[in-house]
Write a protein that holds these residues in place. Sequence first.
Motif, mmCIF file in Angstrom:
data_model
loop_
_atom_site.group_PDB
_atom_site.id
_atom_site.type_symbol
_atom_site.label_atom_id
_atom_site.label_comp_id
_atom_site.label_asym_id
_atom_site.label_seq_id
_atom_site.Cartn_x
_atom_site.Cartn_y
_atom_site.Cartn_z
ATOM 1 N N LEU A 168 -2.606 -4.519 -17.715
ATOM 2 C CA LEU A 168 -1.854 -4.156 -16.519
ATOM 3 C C LEU A 168 -2.708 -4.543 -15.321
ATOM 4 O O LEU A 168 -3.791 -4.004 -15.117
ATOM 5 N N LEU A 169 -2.205 -5.505 -14.555
ATOM 6 C CA LEU A 169 -2.928 -5.987 -13.385
ATOM 7 C C LEU A 169 -2.234 -5.453 -12.137
ATOM 8 O O LEU A 169 -1.063 -5.745 -11.899
ATOM 9 N N VAL A 170 -2.934 -4.656 -11.372
ATOM 10 C CA VAL A 170 -2.397 -4.201 -10.099
ATOM 11 C C VAL A 170 -2.871 -5.164 -9.026
ATOM 12 O O VAL A 170 -4.055 -5.475 -8.946
ATOM 13 N N THR A 171 -1.951 -5.656 -8.222
ATOM 14 C CA THR A 171 -2.340 -6.624 -7.197
ATOM 15 C C THR A 171 -1.341 -6.584 -6.058
ATOM 16 O O THR A 171 -0.251 -6.024 -6.181
ATOM 17 N N HIS A 172 -1.748 -7.132 -4.920
ATOM 18 C CA HIS A 172 -0.760 -7.315 -3.855
ATOM 19 C C HIS A 172 -0.592 -8.803 -3.565
ATOM 20 O O HIS A 172 0.017 -9.189 -2.584
ATOM 21 N N ASP A 173 -1.149 -9.635 -4.446
ATOM 22 C CA ASP A 173 -1.069 -11.080 -4.282
ATOM 23 C C ASP A 173 0.030 -11.611 -5.208
ATOM 24 O O ASP A 173 -0.119 -11.630 -6.433
ATOM 25 N N SER A 213 0.847 -1.187 0.000
ATOM 26 C CA SER A 213 0.000 0.000 0.000
ATOM 27 C C SER A 213 0.884 1.238 0.000
ATOM 28 O O SER A 213 1.877 1.284 0.699
ATOM 29 N N GLY A 214 0.507 2.202 -0.816
ATOM 30 C CA GLY A 214 1.263 3.442 -0.843
ATOM 31 C C GLY A 214 2.488 3.379 -1.727
ATOM 32 O O GLY A 214 3.282 4.313 -1.764
ATOM 33 N N SER A 215 2.653 2.274 -2.464
ATOM 34 C CA SER A 215 3.820 2.179 -3.337
ATOM 35 C C SER A 215 3.607 2.954 -4.633
ATOM 36 O O SER A 215 4.531 3.140 -5.398
ATOM 37 N N GLY A 216 2.378 3.394 -4.877
ATOM 38 C CA GLY A 216 2.102 4.177 -6.078
ATOM 39 C C GLY A 216 1.469 3.369 -7.184
ATOM 40 O O GLY A 216 1.232 3.879 -8.288
ATOM 41 N N LYS A 217 1.137 2.090 -6.920
ATOM 42 C CA LYS A 217 0.639 1.254 -8.014
ATOM 43 C C LYS A 217 -0.736 1.695 -8.498
ATOM 44 O O LYS A 217 -1.009 1.695 -9.690
ATOM 45 N N THR A 218 -1.591 2.109 -7.567
ATOM 46 C CA THR A 218 -2.913 2.579 -7.990
ATOM 47 C C THR A 218 -2.807 3.899 -8.740
ATOM 48 O O THR A 218 -3.525 4.135 -9.714
ATOM 49 N N THR A 219 -1.876 4.738 -8.300
ATOM 50 C CA THR A 219 -1.678 6.017 -8.989
ATOM 51 C C THR A 219 -1.257 5.788 -10.437
ATOM 52 O O THR A 219 -1.751 6.438 -11.365
ATOM 53 N N LEU A 220 -0.357 4.808 -10.619
ATOM 54 C CA LEU A 220 0.096 4.505 -11.979
ATOM 55 C C LEU A 220 -1.074 4.010 -12.829
ATOM 56 O O LEU A 220 -1.259 4.445 -13.968
ATOM 57 N N LEU A 221 -1.890 3.121 -12.239
ATOM 58 C CA LEU A 221 -3.029 2.596 -12.994
ATOM 59 C C LEU A 221 -4.009 3.715 -13.362
ATOM 60 O O LEU A 221 -4.494 3.792 -14.490
ATOM 61 N N ARG A 222 -4.258 4.592 -12.396
ATOM 62 C CA ARG A 222 -5.206 5.683 -12.659
ATOM 63 C C ARG A 222 -4.666 6.627 -13.737
ATOM 64 O O ARG A 222 -5.420 7.155 -14.548
ATOM 65 N N THR A 223 -3.358 6.810 -13.732
ATOM 66 C CA THR A 223 -2.751 7.652 -14.762
ATOM 67 C C THR A 223 -2.957 7.015 -16.141
ATOM 68 O O THR A 223 -3.372 7.679 -17.092
ATOM 69 N N LEU A 224 -2.683 5.708 -16.226
ATOM 70 C CA LEU A 224 -2.836 5.017 -17.510
ATOM 71 C C LEU A 224 -4.304 4.960 -17.933
ATOM 72 O O LEU A 224 -4.615 4.930 -19.115
#
Lengths: 273, 277
Positions: A197-202, A63-74
């Motif tokens: 692009l799959l964002v996941t923490h699994d 959490s907080g690594s920026g992965k959701t931000t990157l996805l939202r940007t794309l």
Amino acid sequence: MLQTARRPTAVSPVSTPPRAAAMTPPPSVRVKGFTRSFGATSVLKDMNLDIQPGEFVALLGASGSGKTTLLRTLAGLDPAPVDQVSTPAARAVVFQDPRLMPWKRVWRNVALGLKGRDIRGKAEDALGEVGLSHRLDAWPATLSGGEAQRAALARALIREPKLLLLDEPFAALDALTRIRMHELVLKLWRAHDPAVLLVTHDVDEAITLADRVLVLDQGRIAAEEVVTLPRPRDVDDAFQAIRRRLLGHLGVTSHDPAVAAELIAFRPRQDAH
Amino acid sequence: MSLAYHDRLTDKAKVGAKAGPKLSWPKLADQRWLSPVLLLAIWEVASLTGVIPSRILAAPSAVVQTLAHLVVNGDLPNALIVSLARMAVGLAIGVTTGTVLALAAGLSKLGETLVDPPLQIIRPLPTLALTPLFIVWLGIGETPKIALISLGVTFPIYLNLFNAIRSVDPRLMEAGRSFGLSGWDLIVNVVLPGAMPGFLVGLRYALSVSLLILVVAEQINASAGLGYLINNARDFMQTDVIVVCLLVYALLGLGADLLVRALERRLLVWRPAFLKA
């Protein structure tokens, strides 16, 4: 059963023309030197990322690594300068929560925003592909979590995206439903050939699905693992080696044996294919 | 009814069955019509024996007779039509105004800046307090009555719809945008359906407000309508006619409630509460 690490081009209906195969096709997604800040904190720092057409990329990170931000940007949900971020125009998102409009029947949700003739027919086809033909006229509130997420997948795919963005779409589902969704996503990816692009923490989900797994840490891509195991993927030694390396990149050196056991216990039985 | 309560009743029923078959308390406890009927009976007896004189309150039987009489001679239907028309016109104007203002304020920041402050300034003022001013401006005919109802109705519609538009789930808005909706498409597909529950809450308030204002406003120098009937009856101390008119007002309130419920069932059919039913 033709399933290699790279999706065989023979299976994909929308393939690049043969002569293009000789040269490298331009990437579907190109992020070059992109920095995104909220106030004083940079969430993404000098990010560089290419995703090839039809490539399945998983993005791991705490959490907080920026992965959701990157996805939202794309996804175009957050603004980005065009010279730093370029994506195909046809892109679609599946969010962690299904985000179906509760006041629209399932097929109308799938057809949301579409214009033209026989929208219902298209929605029927898309829902058929995700196995929801029997819920066309249902209200979203009557769907189970898995059904709602499948409807969300149909809503994304009906747009024939060149880039499919999956924002932890299976995180809220139970383990068995999640396994079925993994199989479904792979099937749809082969049939429609979008870059994913799959964002996941699994970690296991990432290894099971992706061609390439990226680890995002504090706004930077900290590690990259190319997964060349043939699909469907079993948790064999090679799988576990990749998992160990990725967990190491994520800073998990001695992970809880109970957690590991749970992750392994629910591996898909893919010999049924 | 809670389950626990139900269980207690069932237990009592068993005890009662053992003690004797005559009295069944649980059954009696379910008879909600009993006390109103008892009260009516007491009222009737008190009227017949002269404990309650008819100039104070007419007997229920007399009220029923008067009701039949007023229906047959056409006085009540005519009055009802006039009053209903006032309420309907007032509601139509008020609901339209409230909706337009709420859309303007809810859908654009500029609209909010222009529309919201004046409305918030007028809002605390009880609408009926404007009656004298409206009479000065608009006379004593139909216009001030309808104007009062319209103004009173505007506020619950405006406040509820404005709030509902602004609280439409931002995640759904984002999903709508990500699937290519914008502008009018986004409003029609996401904002308005999302705000519909709030609008219906406003409509429910609006209907009761309109009835309340109707009752007061149509007693201002009315020459037709239920208010006229009541005013005349007061002058001649016809308590039976007054009670008949009160009954009709109550029925109007009930009808308004049924109307909103029917609308909710139709427009909010997608809600889990209605889907389960």
